[in-house]
Design a protein around this motif. Structure first.
Motif, PDB file in Angstrom:
ATOM      1  N   LYS A 181     -16.492 -10.056  -7.803  1.00 50.86           N
ATOM      2  CA  LYS A 181     -15.901 -11.112  -6.965  1.00 50.86           C
ATOM      3  C   LYS A 181     -16.941 -12.134  -6.517  1.00 50.86           C
ATOM      4  O   LYS A 181     -16.861 -12.691  -5.422  1.00 50.86           O
ATOM      5  CB  LYS A 181     -15.234 -10.502  -5.724  1.00 50.86           C
ATOM      6  N   PRO A 188      -4.737 -19.571  -7.284  1.00 48.00           N
ATOM      7  CA  PRO A 188      -3.583 -18.815  -7.786  1.00 48.00           C
ATOM      8  C   PRO A 188      -2.526 -19.683  -8.450  1.00 48.00           C
ATOM      9  O   PRO A 188      -1.818 -19.214  -9.345  1.00 48.00           O
ATOM     10  CB  PRO A 188      -3.031 -18.132  -6.533  1.00 48.00           C
ATOM     11  N   ARG A 191      -4.468 -21.825 -12.513  1.00 51.37           N
ATOM     12  CA  ARG A 191      -5.384 -20.803 -13.007  1.00 51.37           C
ATOM     13  C   ARG A 191      -6.254 -21.298 -14.158  1.00 51.37           C
ATOM     14  O   ARG A 191      -7.172 -20.583 -14.588  1.00 51.37           O
ATOM     15  CB  ARG A 191      -4.604 -19.565 -13.458  1.00 51.37           C
ATOM     16  N   GLN A 211      -9.883 -18.282  -5.043  1.00 49.10           N
ATOM     17  CA  GLN A 211     -10.072 -16.867  -4.720  1.00 49.10           C
ATOM     18  C   GLN A 211     -10.996 -16.213  -5.748  1.00 49.10           C
ATOM     19  O   GLN A 211     -11.020 -16.617  -6.923  1.00 49.10           O
ATOM     20  CB  GLN A 211      -8.729 -16.138  -4.686  1.00 49.10           C
ATOM     21  N   VAL A 213     -12.541 -13.578  -8.493  1.00 47.24           N
ATOM     22  CA  VAL A 213     -11.984 -12.859  -9.636  1.00 47.24           C
ATOM     23  C   VAL A 213     -12.645 -11.491  -9.721  1.00 47.24           C
ATOM     24  O   VAL A 213     -13.860 -11.363  -9.509  1.00 47.24           O
ATOM     25  CB  VAL A 213     -12.203 -13.660 -10.937  1.00 47.24           C
ATOM     26  N   PHE A 227      -7.100 -11.343 -10.600  1.00 52.83           N
ATOM     27  CA  PHE A 227      -7.493 -10.991  -9.243  1.00 52.83           C
ATOM     28  C   PHE A 227      -7.445  -9.479  -9.040  1.00 52.83           C
ATOM     29  O   PHE A 227      -6.856  -8.732  -9.827  1.00 52.83           O
ATOM     30  CB  PHE A 227      -6.576 -11.675  -8.223  1.00 52.83           C
ATOM     31  N   ASP A 228      -8.066  -9.053  -7.949  1.00 53.41           N
ATOM     32  CA  ASP A 228      -8.090  -7.628  -7.622  1.00 53.41           C
ATOM     33  C   ASP A 228      -6.689  -7.098  -7.341  1.00 53.41           C
ATOM     34  O   ASP A 228      -6.372  -5.950  -7.654  1.00 53.41           O
ATOM     35  CB  ASP A 228      -9.006  -7.408  -6.416  1.00 53.41           C
TER      36      ASP A 228
END
Length: 546
Positions: A181, A188, A191, A211, A213, A227-228
């Motif tokens: 990250k 979001p 992308r 955000q 990755v 994403f997580d």
């Protein structure tokens, strides 16, 4: 006329100034006291270098492991048994509170039968996910989401697909220091714009901060960043910060041994290109031996019962016949015991006992078989707990389900004899407590025999007092029985006197024997006469007749 119509960028600049002032105020608050933070360390340099270098070979390594797992029967069979037992009874919904909301459950129900574009059910996807965990020790479950910006600038997401990702194509997005990250950032909504720093999205009209990755998926010669919250990663055997360690690598030589044994057996029976044995005859006249052998072959074709006779000329007493075998039998090579030993060692890696592999020698006795079933049940329960703790909560949270939970029922149901035995044990304990003086009551009325329970109240009674009360109770019961017997004897004497004054001992007045049937009929007639007398003397009956 509004100012924003002349200068459309003013509202955006004003909002940025407001956000900056808020951040400056936060910094001023933080200066009020000293704050110290421990450094965040990534992977060790050696481990990080190894992880980054192995990605060049990870795809081929994982594909080889998957090929071995699918081609070697001794590996595929235990894993298939575990997966079949884990999902044997399917998925069940369980409410978490008294009055659950059924609309929450309805949002997730359609994904149980069709959860992706390939029309796979959720159970099929989870089986693939479970197979990856037991073979590669890395399972990746992808939750494809649809993001939408609401009117209040909040971000909402909705799951549109649930897929299993091939572990050979998934990587952790780590930076040079081994931290996740911290390498790539995404918006979001947009992308396609991948950033190296957490800046505001550069797309026109979008004010969202990118955000971090966590994963990247190699798809059609390009990386797709995830994403997580979009990927569920589980390791079973060797969980670590990143990848697991496949158990097949631990038993790699044993797996290759089994592959070589299978190929040897195949060539022994199918592709054998040389004779199994060879006869060596020491003679001074090989030509006559060759003619004699041709003659014996011709005679054998004419008469299958022909008994050949071979004459060997031996000069100087040196002639002999030797048979040299070029292949060994399976018993001579100890083929079956060696294969069985390798099979058990491989199955033990996954905790699968021989009883689950159809081995006849595994059923040696009731206790041994029961113990093997217990061991297998614990393995299955461990894998089910992995889903209950790491997979289902994240799935339900992504769908916003709080009133329900998903469970995998335990495959081993209790036998009927076991349930009866448990009920008998509870009844025996309750009976012992009752004998000790406690008050024993049923906890709930109308319960099944399997779930019967008792409530214990009162205090225990000393043994001497309990024995004394028991003796007094027995004496009282004995006295009552004696009184009843005396009353019966008096009644019999009265009946005999009414029938003729016959005494029970017999005599001149009662010399005749009384028939029991006649005595019963006389008693009935006497009762009828008494009833008629009572009716005649009853004034109410007279009034009714008038």
């Amino acid at each position: 006329m509004k100012l924003s119509e002349y200068l459309p960028e003013v509202p955006a600049l004003a909002q940025q100034i407001t956000d900056l002032n808020a951040q400056m105020g936060m910094f001023q608050l933080m200066k009020a006291g000293e704050v110290g933070t421990a450094p965040t360390m990534g992977l060790d340099h050696v481990v990080n270098t190894w992880v980054r270098h192995q990605m060049a070979y990870r795809q081929q390594l994982v594909m080889d492991i998957q090929t071995i797992a699918m081609s070697v029967e001794e590996i595929r069979s235990p894993i298939s048994h575990i997966t079949g037992e884990v999902f044997r009874r399917g998925l069940e919904w369980k409410p978490t509170k008294a009055n659950p909301d059924h609309e929450q459950r309805a949002r997730f129900t359609k994904f149980l039968d069709d959860c992706n574009v390939f029309d796979q059910s959720l159970e099929e996807v989870l089986k693939q996910f479970h197979y990856d965990i037991n073979t590669v020790d890395d399972g990746f479950l992808y939750l494809a989401k649809e993001y939408k910006t609401m009117d209040d600038e909040s971000l909402r997401s909705k799951i549109i697909e649930i897929r299993r990702l091939n572990p050979a194509l998934v990587e952790f997005d780590l930076d040079a220091a081994g931290l996740p990250k911290n390498s790539h950032f995404l918006c979001p909504i947009h992308r396609d714009d991948v950033q190296d720093t957490p800046i505001t999205c550069e797309h026109p009209g979008c004010k969202r901060i990118c955000q971090p990755v966590m994963y990247k998926y190699y798809h059609r010669n390009k990386h797709i960043y995830l994403f997580d919250s979009e990927v569920i990663h589980v390791s079973k055997f060797s969980p670590s910060e990143t990848y697991g360690w496949s158990p097949i690598l631990t038993i790699f030589e044993k797996a290759l041994t089994l592959i070589g044994m299978d190929k040897n057996l195949y060539r022994y029976f199918f592709e054998r290109k040389m004779p199994a044995s060879m006869i060596m005859v020491f003679t001074d006249d090989p030509e006559s031996l060759r003619r004699e052998r041709s003659n014996m072959a011709a005679q054998t074709r004419l008469d299958p019962n022909f008994v050949p006779m071979v004459a060997v000329s031996a000069r100087n007493n040196r002639g002999r016949v030797d048979m040299v075998r070029l292949f060994h039998t399976l018993q001579e090579m100890d083929y079956l015991p060696v294969r069985q030993e390798v099979r058990e060692r491989i199955a033990a890696m996954w905790g699968v006992t021989p009883a689950w592999q159809g081995a006849p020698e595994a059923f040696g006795g009731l206790s041994t078989q029961t113990q093997q079933l217990v061991v297998m049940s614990r393995v299955v329960e461990g894998d089910q707990r992995m889903f209950h703790d790491k997979v289902f909560p994240l799935l339900l949270d992504a769908f916003g389900i709080t009133d329900w939970t998903l469970e995998l029922p335990t495959p081993e149901e209790k036998a009927e004899a076991t349930r009866i035995s448990f009920a008998q044990q509870r009844v025996a304990v309750a009976s012992q407590l009752n004998q000790m003086g406690f008050t024993v009551k049923l906890k709930d009325q109308g319960e099944d025999m399997e779930s019967i329970a008792f409530i214990i109240e009162g205090e225990s009674v000393p043994m001497t007092q309990f024995q004394g009360e028991s003796q007094a109770l027995q004496i009282e019961q004995t006295m009552q029985q004696m009184e009843q017997q005396e009353q019966q004897q008096q009644l019999q004497q009265q009946q005999q006197e009414m029938l003729g004054g016959a005494s029970p001992e017999g005599g001149e007045e009662g010399g005749e024997e009384v028939n029991p049937d006649e005595l019963a009929q006389a008693q009935i007639a006497q009762d009828d006469d008494e009833d008629e007398d009572e009716d005649l003397n009853d004034p109410e009956s007279e009034e009714e007749e008038e």
